[in-house]
Write a protein that holds these residues in place. Structure first.
Motif, PDB file in Angstrom:
ATOM      1  N   ILE A  90       0.997  -1.300  -0.126  1.00  0.00           N
ATOM      2  CA  ILE A  90       0.238  -0.202  -0.310  1.00  0.00           C
ATOM      3  C   ILE A  90       1.114   0.959   0.133  1.00  0.00           C
ATOM      4  O   ILE A  90       1.433   1.293   0.967  1.00  0.00           O
ATOM      5  CB  ILE A  90      -0.630  -0.094   0.984  1.00  0.00           C
ATOM      6  CG1 ILE A  90      -1.811  -1.058   0.975  1.00  0.00           C
ATOM      7  CG2 ILE A  90      -1.882   0.995   1.106  1.00  0.00           C
ATOM      8  CD1 ILE A  90      -3.091  -1.822   0.115  1.00  0.00           C
ATOM      9  N   ASP A 143       0.705   5.996  -0.776  1.00  0.00           N
ATOM     10  CA  ASP A 143      -0.399   6.827  -0.613  1.00  0.00           C
ATOM     11  C   ASP A 143      -1.966   5.967  -0.726  1.00  0.00           C
ATOM     12  O   ASP A 143      -2.909   6.179  -1.488  1.00  0.00           O
ATOM     13  CB  ASP A 143      -0.025   7.370  -1.603  1.00  0.00           C
ATOM     14  CG  ASP A 143       1.503   8.101  -0.851  1.00  0.00           C
ATOM     15  OD1 ASP A 143       1.557   8.290   0.225  1.00  0.00           O
ATOM     16  OD2 ASP A 143       1.764   8.311  -2.100  1.00  0.00           O
ATOM     17  N   ASP A 144      -2.251   5.009   0.257  1.00  0.00           N
ATOM     18  CA  ASP A 144      -3.689   4.298  -0.020  1.00  0.00           C
ATOM     19  C   ASP A 144      -3.958   3.791  -1.368  1.00  0.00           C
ATOM     20  O   ASP A 144      -5.048   3.469  -1.111  1.00  0.00           O
ATOM     21  CB  ASP A 144      -5.452   5.164  -0.241  1.00  0.00           C
ATOM     22  CG  ASP A 144      -4.578   5.969   1.656  1.00  0.00           C
ATOM     23  OD1 ASP A 144      -4.228   5.159   2.218  1.00  0.00           O
ATOM     24  OD2 ASP A 144      -5.129   7.271   2.125  1.00  0.00           O
ATOM     25  N   ASN A 145      -3.260   3.541  -2.404  1.00  0.00           N
ATOM     26  CA  ASN A 145      -3.104   2.738  -2.983  1.00  0.00           C
ATOM     27  C   ASN A 145      -2.223   1.380  -3.234  1.00  0.00           C
ATOM     28  O   ASN A 145      -1.502   1.595  -2.718  1.00  0.00           O
ATOM     29  CB  ASN A 145      -2.754   3.423  -4.664  1.00  0.00           C
ATOM     30  CG  ASN A 145      -3.571   5.063  -4.834  1.00  0.00           C
ATOM     31  OD1 ASN A 145      -4.768   4.644  -5.072  1.00  0.00           O
ATOM     32  ND2 ASN A 145      -3.206   5.347  -4.759  1.00  0.00           N
ATOM     33  N   GLU A 146      -3.152   0.434  -4.213  1.00  0.00           N
ATOM     34  CA  GLU A 146      -2.593  -1.041  -3.319  1.00  0.00           C
ATOM     35  C   GLU A 146      -1.739  -1.185  -5.159  1.00  0.00           C
ATOM     36  O   GLU A 146      -2.338  -1.187  -6.284  1.00  0.00           O
ATOM     37  CB  GLU A 146      -3.583  -2.353  -3.819  1.00  0.00           C
ATOM     38  CG  GLU A 146      -2.586  -3.283  -3.357  1.00  0.00           C
ATOM     39  CD  GLU A 146      -4.485  -4.545  -3.195  1.00  0.00           C
ATOM     40  OE1 GLU A 146      -4.225  -5.647  -2.794  1.00  0.00           O
ATOM     41  OE2 GLU A 146      -5.147  -4.087  -2.953  1.00  0.00           O
ATOM     42  N   HIS A 180      -6.879  -2.995  -7.149  1.00  0.00           N
ATOM     43  CA  HIS A 180      -7.946  -3.171  -6.033  1.00  0.00           C
ATOM     44  C   HIS A 180      -9.172  -4.385  -6.150  1.00  0.00           C
ATOM     45  O   HIS A 180      -9.983  -4.285  -6.791  1.00  0.00           O
ATOM     46  CB  HIS A 180      -8.872  -2.327  -6.823  1.00  0.00           C
ATOM     47  CG  HIS A 180     -10.391  -1.559  -5.836  1.00  0.00           C
ATOM     48  ND1 HIS A 180      -9.885  -0.722  -4.297  1.00  0.00           N
ATOM     49  CD2 HIS A 180     -11.594  -1.811  -5.941  1.00  0.00           C
ATOM     50  CE1 HIS A 180     -11.249  -1.021  -3.611  1.00  0.00           C
ATOM     51  NE2 HIS A 180     -12.230  -1.536  -4.236  1.00  0.00           N
ATOM     52  N   ILE A 214      -5.601   4.688 -10.785  1.00  0.00           N
ATOM     53  CA  ILE A 214      -6.002   5.403  -9.476  1.00  0.00           C
ATOM     54  C   ILE A 214      -5.570   6.777  -9.893  1.00  0.00           C
ATOM     55  O   ILE A 214      -5.263   7.342  -8.903  1.00  0.00           O
ATOM     56  CB  ILE A 214      -4.633   4.336  -8.516  1.00  0.00           C
ATOM     57  CG1 ILE A 214      -3.655   4.317  -9.806  1.00  0.00           C
ATOM     58  CG2 ILE A 214      -4.963   3.186  -8.150  1.00  0.00           C
ATOM     59  CD1 ILE A 214      -2.237   4.359  -8.491  1.00  0.00           C
TER      60      ILE A 214
END
Length: 76
Positions: free
Chosen positions: A15, A17-20, A68, A75
């Protein structure tokens, strides 16, 4: 024809910056090749923080794809 966006991504992720994102460069490159074939554009794996994202230009717009729910997702 099945879209690559419906294929599960069974690779390690991180993860950022809140992105997988993909954890490894090799996995990201393999998925970049698959995505490039599906969209008919150049897609590269690029390091973002501690992870790897898929990057390309689609219809004149810079795009970044991550993961996601075990699926590829744009993203940005």
């Amino acid at each position: 024809m099945m879209t690559i966006f419906a294929v599960p991504v069974f690779d390690a992720t991180v993860i950022v910056d809140d992105n997988e994102l993909f954890k490894g460069q090799g996995s990201a490159r393999q998925w970049a090749d698959k995505l490039a074939k599906e969209l008919g554009i150049e897609v590269v794996a690029r390091k973002l923080g501690t992870g790897w994202a898929l990057c390309g230009v689609l219809d004149g717009v810079d795009c970044i794809w991550g993961i996601h729910g075990q699926r590829l997702k744009r993203i940005n």
